[in-house]
Design a protein around this motif. Structure first.
Motif, PDB file in Angstrom:
ATOM      1  N   GLY A   7       0.797  -1.216   0.000  1.00 21.65           N
ATOM      2  CA  GLY A   7       0.000   0.000   0.000  1.00 21.65           C
ATOM      3  C   GLY A   7       0.837   1.278   0.000  1.00 21.65           C
ATOM      4  O   GLY A   7       2.006   1.281  -0.402  1.00 21.65           O
ATOM      5  N   PRO A   8       0.224   2.366   0.461  1.00 25.18           N
ATOM      6  CA  PRO A   8       0.801   3.701   0.366  1.00 25.18           C
ATOM      7  C   PRO A   8       2.219   3.804   0.930  1.00 25.18           C
ATOM      8  O   PRO A   8       2.503   3.261   2.008  1.00 25.18           O
ATOM      9  N   ASN A   9       3.048   4.493   0.187  1.00 19.53           N
ATOM     10  CA  ASN A   9       4.422   4.857   0.567  1.00 19.53           C
ATOM     11  C   ASN A   9       5.408   3.702   0.514  1.00 19.53           C
ATOM     12  O   ASN A   9       6.610   3.917   0.703  1.00 19.53           O
ATOM     13  N   LEU A  15      14.372   4.596   0.337  1.00 25.72           N
ATOM     14  CA  LEU A  15      14.563   6.044   0.488  1.00 25.72           C
ATOM     15  C   LEU A  15      13.984   6.520   1.808  1.00 25.72           C
ATOM     16  O   LEU A  15      14.511   7.400   2.469  1.00 25.72           O
ATOM     17  N   ARG A  16      12.849   5.897   2.188  1.00 21.69           N
ATOM     18  CA  ARG A  16      12.101   6.398   3.349  1.00 21.69           C
ATOM     19  C   ARG A  16      12.654   5.769   4.623  1.00 21.69           C
ATOM     20  O   ARG A  16      12.844   4.550   4.705  1.00 21.69           O
ATOM     21  N   GLU A  17      12.942   6.592   5.620  1.00 23.29           N
ATOM     22  CA  GLU A  17      13.337   6.133   6.952  1.00 23.29           C
ATOM     23  C   GLU A  17      14.136   4.829   6.918  1.00 23.29           C
ATOM     24  O   GLU A  17      13.674   3.802   7.433  1.00 23.29           O
ATOM     25  N   THR A  78      -3.652   0.503   7.324  1.00 23.64           N
ATOM     26  CA  THR A  78      -3.843  -0.441   8.433  1.00 23.64           C
ATOM     27  C   THR A  78      -4.530   0.207   9.624  1.00 23.64           C
ATOM     28  O   THR A  78      -5.362  -0.406  10.284  1.00 23.64           O
ATOM     29  N   HIS A  79      -4.122   1.434   9.902  1.00 19.15           N
ATOM     30  CA  HIS A  79      -4.474   2.036  11.183  1.00 19.15           C
ATOM     31  C   HIS A  79      -5.824   2.772  11.169  1.00 19.15           C
ATOM     32  O   HIS A  79      -6.321   3.123  12.214  1.00 19.15           O
ATOM     33  N   TYR A  80      -6.389   2.974   9.958  1.00 23.09           N
ATOM     34  CA  TYR A  80      -7.637   3.757   9.930  1.00 23.09           C
ATOM     35  C   TYR A  80      -8.619   3.397   8.832  1.00 23.09           C
ATOM     36  O   TYR A  80      -9.735   3.924   8.838  1.00 23.09           O
ATOM     37  N   VAL A  98       0.927  -8.087   6.594  1.00 21.54           N
ATOM     38  CA  VAL A  98       2.369  -8.076   6.872  1.00 21.54           C
ATOM     39  C   VAL A  98       2.842  -6.640   7.072  1.00 21.54           C
ATOM     40  O   VAL A  98       2.420  -5.733   6.349  1.00 21.54           O
ATOM     41  N   HIS A  99       3.703  -6.454   8.073  1.00 18.12           N
ATOM     42  CA  HIS A  99       4.397  -5.181   8.253  1.00 18.12           C
ATOM     43  C   HIS A  99       5.892  -5.442   8.352  1.00 18.12           C
ATOM     44  O   HIS A  99       6.317  -6.351   9.069  1.00 18.12           O
ATOM     45  N   ILE A 100       6.649  -4.630   7.653  1.00 17.51           N
ATOM     46  CA  ILE A 100       8.103  -4.772   7.659  1.00 17.51           C
ATOM     47  C   ILE A 100       8.649  -4.421   9.043  1.00 17.51           C
ATOM     48  O   ILE A 100       9.484  -5.132   9.601  1.00 17.51           O
ATOM     49  N   SER A 101       8.169  -3.311   9.586  1.00 13.26           N
ATOM     50  CA  SER A 101       8.641  -2.865  10.907  1.00 13.26           C
ATOM     51  C   SER A 101       7.764  -3.476  11.997  1.00 13.26           C
ATOM     52  O   SER A 101       6.668  -3.977  11.717  1.00 13.26           O
ATOM     53  N   ASN A 102       8.256  -3.412  13.207  1.00 14.91           N
ATOM     54  CA  ASN A 102       7.486  -3.905  14.353  1.00 14.91           C
ATOM     55  C   ASN A 102       6.546  -2.782  14.814  1.00 14.91           C
ATOM     56  O   ASN A 102       6.916  -1.931  15.626  1.00 14.91           O
ATOM     57  N   VAL A 103       5.344  -2.799  14.284  1.00 12.99           N
ATOM     58  CA  VAL A 103       4.415  -1.684  14.543  1.00 12.99           C
ATOM     59  C   VAL A 103       4.110  -1.520  16.039  1.00 12.99           C
ATOM     60  O   VAL A 103       3.846  -0.414  16.502  1.00 12.99           O
ATOM     61  N   ASP A 104       4.190  -2.602  16.786  1.00 10.91           N
ATOM     62  CA  ASP A 104       3.866  -2.523  18.225  1.00 10.91           C
ATOM     63  C   ASP A 104       4.978  -1.870  19.033  1.00 10.91           C
ATOM     64  O   ASP A 104       4.769  -1.520  20.203  1.00 10.91           O
ATOM     65  N   PHE A 109      -0.188   5.230  17.543  1.00  8.19           N
ATOM     66  CA  PHE A 109      -1.226   5.070  16.510  1.00  8.19           C
ATOM     67  C   PHE A 109      -1.002   3.833  15.658  1.00  8.19           C
ATOM     68  O   PHE A 109      -1.931   3.310  15.045  1.00  8.19           O
ATOM     69  N   ARG A 110       0.253   3.341  15.642  1.00  8.12           N
ATOM     70  CA  ARG A 110       0.545   2.138  14.842  1.00  8.12           C
ATOM     71  C   ARG A 110       0.172   0.848  15.579  1.00  8.12           C
ATOM     72  O   ARG A 110       0.258  -0.241  15.026  1.00  8.12           O
ATOM     73  N   HIS A 111      -0.195   0.975  16.847  1.00  8.90           N
ATOM     74  CA  HIS A 111      -0.536  -0.230  17.618  1.00  8.90           C
ATOM     75  C   HIS A 111      -1.920  -0.751  17.253  1.00  8.90           C
ATOM     76  O   HIS A 111      -2.245  -1.885  17.553  1.00  8.90           O
TER      77      HIS A 111
HETATM   78  C1  DQA Z   1       4.233  -0.469   7.658  1.00 14.22           C
HETATM   79  C2  DQA Z   1       3.935   0.114   9.041  1.00 14.22           C
HETATM   80  C3  DQA Z   1       2.904   1.230   8.943  1.00 14.22           C
HETATM   81  O1  DQA Z   1       2.661   1.785  10.241  1.00 14.22           O
HETATM   82  C4  DQA Z   1       3.405   2.336   8.049  1.00 14.22           C
HETATM   83  O2  DQA Z   1       2.427   3.338   7.912  1.00 14.22           O
HETATM   84  C5  DQA Z   1       3.884   1.848   6.734  1.00 14.22           C
HETATM   85  C6  DQA Z   1       4.656   0.615   6.676  1.00 14.22           C
HETATM   86  C7  DQA Z   1       5.364  -1.511   7.719  1.00 14.22           C
HETATM   87  O3  DQA Z   1       5.513  -2.241   6.741  1.00 14.22           O
HETATM   88  O4  DQA Z   1       6.098  -1.592   8.703  1.00 14.22           O
HETATM   89  O5  DQA Z   1       3.706   2.501   5.718  1.00 14.22           O
HETATM   90  O6  DQA Z   1       3.064  -1.111   7.175  1.00 14.22           O
END
Ligand code: DQA
Length: 143
Positions: A7-9, A15-17, A78-80, A98-104, A109-111
Protein backbone atom coordinates in the motif's frame (compact mmCIF):
# COMPACT_ATOMS: atom_id res chain seq x y z
CA UNK A 1 -1.42 -18.18 -7.31
CA UNK A 2 -0.92 -15.42 -4.75
CA UNK A 3 -1.49 -11.68 -4.90
CA UNK A 4 0.97 -9.49 -3.00
CA UNK A 5 -0.29 -5.96 -2.36
CA UNK A 6 1.83 -3.16 -0.98
CA UNK A 7 0.00 0.00 0.00
CA UNK A 8 0.80 3.70 0.37
CA UNK A 9 4.42 4.86 0.57
CA UNK A 10 5.89 1.39 0.16
CA UNK A 11 7.17 2.48 -3.25
CA UNK A 12 9.49 4.67 -1.15
CA UNK A 13 11.32 1.71 0.40
CA UNK A 14 15.07 2.27 0.26
CA UNK A 15 14.56 6.04 0.49
CA UNK A 16 12.10 6.40 3.35
CA UNK A 17 13.34 6.13 6.95
CA UNK A 18 16.08 3.61 6.19
CA UNK A 19 16.68 3.13 9.92
CA UNK A 20 13.16 1.68 10.15
CA UNK A 21 12.63 0.05 6.75
CA UNK A 22 16.18 -0.70 5.55
CA UNK A 23 17.86 0.14 2.27
CA UNK A 24 16.23 -2.35 -0.02
CA UNK A 25 13.72 -1.09 -2.55
CA UNK A 26 10.21 -2.21 -3.54
CA UNK A 27 11.78 -3.77 -6.65
CA UNK A 28 14.09 -5.81 -4.37
CA UNK A 29 11.07 -6.88 -2.32
CA UNK A 30 8.99 -7.84 -5.34
CA UNK A 31 11.90 -9.77 -6.89
CA UNK A 32 12.37 -11.64 -3.60
CA UNK A 33 8.67 -12.52 -3.47
CA UNK A 34 8.83 -13.84 -7.05
CA UNK A 35 11.87 -15.95 -6.17
CA UNK A 36 10.14 -17.32 -3.05
CA UNK A 37 7.04 -18.00 -5.13
CA UNK A 38 9.11 -19.99 -7.63
CA UNK A 39 10.67 -21.98 -4.76
CA UNK A 40 7.22 -22.72 -3.36
CA UNK A 41 5.81 -23.58 -6.79
CA UNK A 42 3.34 -20.75 -6.29
CA UNK A 43 3.17 -18.01 -8.93
CA UNK A 44 2.91 -14.51 -7.45
CA UNK A 45 1.73 -11.18 -8.78
CA UNK A 46 3.06 -8.09 -6.96
CA UNK A 47 1.23 -4.78 -7.01
CA UNK A 48 1.76 -1.48 -5.21
CA UNK A 49 -0.48 1.57 -5.05
CA UNK A 50 -0.70 4.81 -3.12
CA UNK A 51 -4.45 4.95 -3.83
CA UNK A 52 -6.88 3.39 -1.40
CA UNK A 53 -9.62 2.82 -4.01
CA UNK A 54 -7.21 0.98 -6.29
CA UNK A 55 -6.25 -1.34 -3.44
CA UNK A 56 -9.92 -1.99 -2.62
CA UNK A 57 -10.58 -2.98 -6.24
CA UNK A 58 -7.59 -5.33 -6.32
CA UNK A 59 -8.94 -7.03 -3.19
CA UNK A 60 -12.50 -7.22 -4.63
CA UNK A 61 -11.35 -8.75 -7.91
CA UNK A 62 -8.67 -11.13 -6.62
CA UNK A 63 -10.81 -14.26 -6.51
CA UNK A 64 -12.30 -13.84 -9.96
CA UNK A 65 -8.78 -13.19 -11.27
CA UNK A 66 -7.81 -16.65 -10.06
CA UNK A 67 -5.79 -15.83 -6.96
CA UNK A 68 -5.95 -18.26 -4.03
CA UNK A 69 -4.75 -15.89 -1.31
CA UNK A 70 -3.56 -12.37 -0.63
CA UNK A 71 -0.53 -11.03 1.25
CA UNK A 72 -1.12 -7.38 2.05
CA UNK A 73 0.98 -4.68 3.63
CA UNK A 74 -1.61 -1.90 3.83
CA UNK A 75 0.92 0.69 5.07
CA UNK A 76 -0.79 3.41 7.10
CA UNK A 77 -4.23 2.30 5.81
CA UNK A 78 -3.84 -0.44 8.43
CA UNK A 79 -4.47 2.04 11.18
CA UNK A 80 -7.64 3.76 9.93
CA UNK A 81 -9.14 2.34 6.74
CA UNK A 82 -12.52 0.82 7.55
CA UNK A 83 -13.03 0.71 3.78
CA UNK A 84 -10.09 -1.67 3.41
CA UNK A 85 -11.30 -3.71 6.36
CA UNK A 86 -14.73 -4.05 4.73
CA UNK A 87 -13.18 -4.93 1.36
CA UNK A 88 -11.14 -7.74 2.93
CA UNK A 89 -14.21 -8.97 4.83
CA UNK A 90 -16.34 -8.82 1.65
CA UNK A 91 -14.41 -11.52 -0.15
CA UNK A 92 -13.64 -15.13 0.70
CA UNK A 93 -9.90 -15.45 0.04
CA UNK A 94 -7.50 -15.90 2.97
CA UNK A 95 -5.54 -12.71 3.62
CA UNK A 96 -2.38 -12.26 5.71
CA UNK A 97 -1.36 -8.79 6.89
CA UNK A 98 2.37 -8.08 6.87
CA UNK A 99 4.40 -5.18 8.25
CA UNK A 100 8.10 -4.77 7.66
CA UNK A 101 8.64 -2.86 10.91
CA UNK A 102 7.49 -3.90 14.35
CA UNK A 103 4.42 -1.68 14.54
CA UNK A 104 3.87 -2.52 18.23
CA UNK A 105 7.27 -1.08 19.13
CA UNK A 106 6.56 2.22 17.37
CA UNK A 107 4.19 5.18 17.84
CA UNK A 108 0.90 4.55 19.64
CA UNK A 109 -1.23 5.07 16.51
CA UNK A 110 0.55 2.14 14.84
CA UNK A 111 -0.54 -0.23 17.62
CA UNK A 112 -4.07 -0.28 16.21
CA UNK A 113 -4.86 -2.33 13.14
CA UNK A 114 -8.42 -2.03 11.88
CA UNK A 115 -7.69 -4.64 9.21
CA UNK A 116 -5.97 -7.46 11.15
CA UNK A 117 -9.20 -8.82 12.65
CA UNK A 118 -10.56 -9.71 9.20
CA UNK A 119 -7.25 -11.30 8.13
CA UNK A 120 -6.11 -14.84 8.96
CA UNK A 121 -3.23 -13.34 10.89
CA UNK A 122 -0.67 -10.58 11.08
CA UNK A 123 3.14 -10.71 10.83
CA UNK A 124 5.01 -7.64 12.01
CA UNK A 125 8.64 -6.70 12.54
CA UNK A 126 10.40 -9.47 10.59
CA UNK A 127 11.37 -7.35 7.60
CA UNK A 128 10.90 -8.86 4.14
CA UNK A 129 10.93 -12.37 5.65
CA UNK A 130 7.39 -11.70 6.87
CA UNK A 131 6.19 -11.83 3.26
CA UNK A 132 7.85 -15.22 2.78
CA UNK A 133 6.25 -16.64 5.91
CA UNK A 134 2.84 -15.35 4.79
CA UNK A 135 3.39 -16.90 1.35
CA UNK A 136 4.37 -20.25 2.90
CA UNK A 137 1.23 -20.24 5.04
CA UNK A 138 -1.08 -19.44 2.12
CA UNK A 139 0.63 -22.02 -0.10
CA UNK A 140 0.05 -24.66 2.56
CA UNK A 141 -3.61 -23.65 2.84
CA UNK A 142 -4.05 -24.02 -0.91
CA UNK A 143 -2.73 -27.58 -0.48
C1 DQA B 1 4.23 -0.47 7.66
C2 DQA B 1 3.93 0.11 9.04
C3 DQA B 1 2.90 1.23 8.94
O1 DQA B 1 2.66 1.78 10.24
C4 DQA B 1 3.40 2.34 8.05
O2 DQA B 1 2.43 3.34 7.91
C5 DQA B 1 3.88 1.85 6.73
C6 DQA B 1 4.66 0.62 6.68
C7 DQA B 1 5.36 -1.51 7.72
O3 DQA B 1 5.51 -2.24 6.74
O4 DQA B 1 6.10 -1.59 8.70
O5 DQA B 1 3.71 2.50 5.72
O6 DQA B 1 3.06 -1.11 7.18
Amino acid sequence: MLLIINGPNLNRLGLREPGVYGLQTIEDLERQCETWGAELGEPVTCRQSNFEGQILEWVHEAQEQGFGGIVINPGALTHYSYALRDAIASQPLPVVEVHISNVDAREEFRHTSVTAAVCRGKISGLGFVGYRLAMEYLTELEG
